[in-house]
Structure formats: C-alpha cells, structure tokens
Design a protein around this motif. Structure first.
Motif: not given
Length: 349
Positions: A329-336, A342-346
C-alpha cells in the motif's frame, strides 16, 4: 496429498479431501448396504455410540451427496460446468488449449534423463543471478521513469504477455516431467477485469513428495529470473526505444515477482510454502488465529489443539502478511503520481 486421503471424481476431475475415518467408511459404500446397515455394523463394538455414529454418518453421506459423489445424486452447478469456461469466486477462467502435454512431452522426456537435483540447482542459480543482475541494472543504469517514452510502455506490455505465457509454460513443463500433466492453459479474469494467464495443475496432488510439488510451484518464478537477466542485458547494451522498452520490462518483472510472492493470494510463493510445510489452508488458519487472539475469543477446536510451535508459526505468517500488505500500500501510494504521468504520456498528453 502428503498421505492425506483424497477422493478423485473422474466425472468432474475434482479432488475432495477426507479423513482417515472417512476413508475406512468409503470401503463399505459398495451398494450392498443401507445407511442403517452401516450404522449397525460400525456400532457393534460399542452399542452405546449408535446415536453418535448415526449423526456422524449422516453428516458424511450428506457431504458426499452435495458434492455429487454418491451414485444417483445430482451434480452441483460448479461440478456440472466442465467446459472451457469456468467461474470461481471473483475469477472466471477460460481454457485456451489442452494440448500442452503433447507439445511438452518430447522436451520433458529428455530432461527426465538429467538428475533432478542438478536441474533444480542450475535453474535456481540462473534465476537468482538473473534477478540480481536485472534489478541492479534497473535501479542503477536506467533513465528516470519520467523520461521514458509512452510507445515503449506499449511494446513492453506486449513482450510481457509473452513472458507470462513462458512463466506458465514452465509450470506445465515441470508437471510434465513429474508425469502429472496440466489439464489446460487458459486466461483468468481476476476481479472480472484483470487478465491473468494460468495452467490448471490440479493433478499435482498426485505428485509424491513435497520436493516435487515445491519445484512445480516455483517453476514460473525460477524461469522469470532467467528472463529478467536477459532483459537486463538488453537494457544495458542498448539505447533509445529498445532501452526504454527493456526498462519498462524490468519494472514489470519486479512487479510480477512481488505478485508471485504475495502471501495473501493463491500465488506461486504461497503454493510453494504450503507444499514445503505440508500445511493446507495455512493462510485461513493464520488469520483465524490472529482474529480470535485479538478479539480474545475462544479458539475453534482445530486451532485450540495446535502445538505451541505451530501456533507461533501461524502467528508469524499472519503478522508477516499484514506487514507485506502495508508495504504494498505504501509503495502504490508513492508510485501514484508517476503512474498518472506515465498514463498521460501513453495517450500523448
């Protein structure tokens, strides 16, 4: 299964776990005795237990009937659905092919001539080396995620699908070597939308010895390590779009490793742990023990009779699982934020 008796139903292909006492009772279900005959037969040695034996036998026969195992009983909806599409809790499954045993047998036949310990040693050393090298390259030699191109992500996703197919094929190959061929290769939709490849290795119950079942469960993870090392080599010796694609692949392979070691799902790591310890439903027991302990509730019989060592093991597993979830949960929150960029660049924004 570790000398625990199982009923195999050749009609549905399902396995049903039973007790030693049930195994004895089954030998008398030959069609010549009624239910009352069985009660009378088993209570001869102790007539005072007739009522108790009657209730226990009724419970057992009822369970057999609900599973469709008694001649003349109706199959359950789950058992009746034997086609290419099956549905389990939150995960419908579609079988794509049942031909893997025929395709893999020539390779498996050659590998059976090599000592099993040597095969496992080579696979493990190569996998650990591959993971170490690949992730070292990912964290030390790759450009920042923000500068990677969107098309590279799409290409990496396509290649990753091939790696997932290879991952599942590794399970199938080990099963074939152990002469417990997989029933099919398919796609499952986790939570009805996330595609996940899988091989149906239900017949792994037939593999005698824990070592074989551990290797069967870990085959996919071990093969992934080799692919991770290969991806690291490509990333380290390329630039531009190819390097960006390899960088995304390394990130996906790291994510895949985390998922495959997830202690809260029927992942490869969890399956290997069950096979190594001989414990069935260890996750359920661990969380039931934690829940009852925290709430100061009386433990059910199957937990109250655990040895102190087993109880410590379950508690340790439960606590580790909770820490694992908090870490994810901590890793996913910081990677959000990075994920959104990344999604916008795609999509070109």
């Amino acid at each position: 299964m570790d000398d625990i008796p199982l009923i195999f139903d050749p009609v549905t292909g399902n396995y049903h776990r039973i007790t030693r006492a049930s195994e004895v009772v089954l030998t008398y279900l030959d069609g010549t005795r009624t239910r009352d005959d069985l009660v009378e037969f088993f209570s001869r040695a102790d007539p005072t237990r007739t009522d108790a034996l009657s209730r226990q036998l009724d419970t057992f026969l009822s369970a057999l009937e609900k599973s469709g195992l008694l001649e003349g009983s109706d199959l359950t909806d789950k058992a009746r659905n034997g086609g290419r599409v099956r549905t389990s809790m939150l995960m419908p499954r579609i079988i794509l092919t049942r031909s893997l045993p025929h395709l893999l047998e020539p390779v498996a036949n050659v590998l059976r001539s090599v000592p099993a310990s040597l095969l496992v040693l080579l696979a493990s050393l190569g996998s650990v080396t591959g993971y170490a090298f690949g992730f070292h390259v990912f964290f030390t030699a790759m450009p920042p995620l923000q500068v990677l191109s969107g098309p590279a992500f799409l290409l990496a996703t396509c290649v990753m699908l091939l790696f997932v197919l290879a991952h599942e094929s590794a399970h199938a190959l080990v099963a074939q070597i152990l002469k417990a061929p997989v029933r099919g290769l398919g796609v499952a939709l986790l939570f009805y939308f996330m595609p996940v490849a899988y091989v149906d290795r239900t017949d792994a119950y037939r593999v005698r010895g824990r070592g074989g079942r551990v290797v069967l469960a870990m085959a996919g993870i071990l093969s992934d390590g080799w692919y991770c090392g290969l991806t690291g080599l490509v990333a380290l010796n390329s630039d531009g779009l190819l390097q960006h694609t390899a960088a995304f692949l390394l990130g996906m392979q790291l994510f895949m490793l985390v998922i495959n070691l997830n202690p809260l799902m029927p992942s490869d790591g969890y399956t290997a742990l069950e096979a190594a310890t001989g414990v069935t439903n260890g996750r359920g027991r661990a969380f039931a023990l934690l829940r009852h302990t925290v709430r100061h509730q009386q433990l059910p019989a199957h937990l109250a009779n655990l040895s102190a060592r087993a109880r410590r093991g379950y508690m340790t597993y439960g606590v580790f699982s909770m820490v694992y979830v908090c870490f994810l949960a901590f890793a996913m929150f910081h990677a959000l934020p990075t994920t959104v960029d990344l999604a916008l660049s795609v999509v070109g924004r």
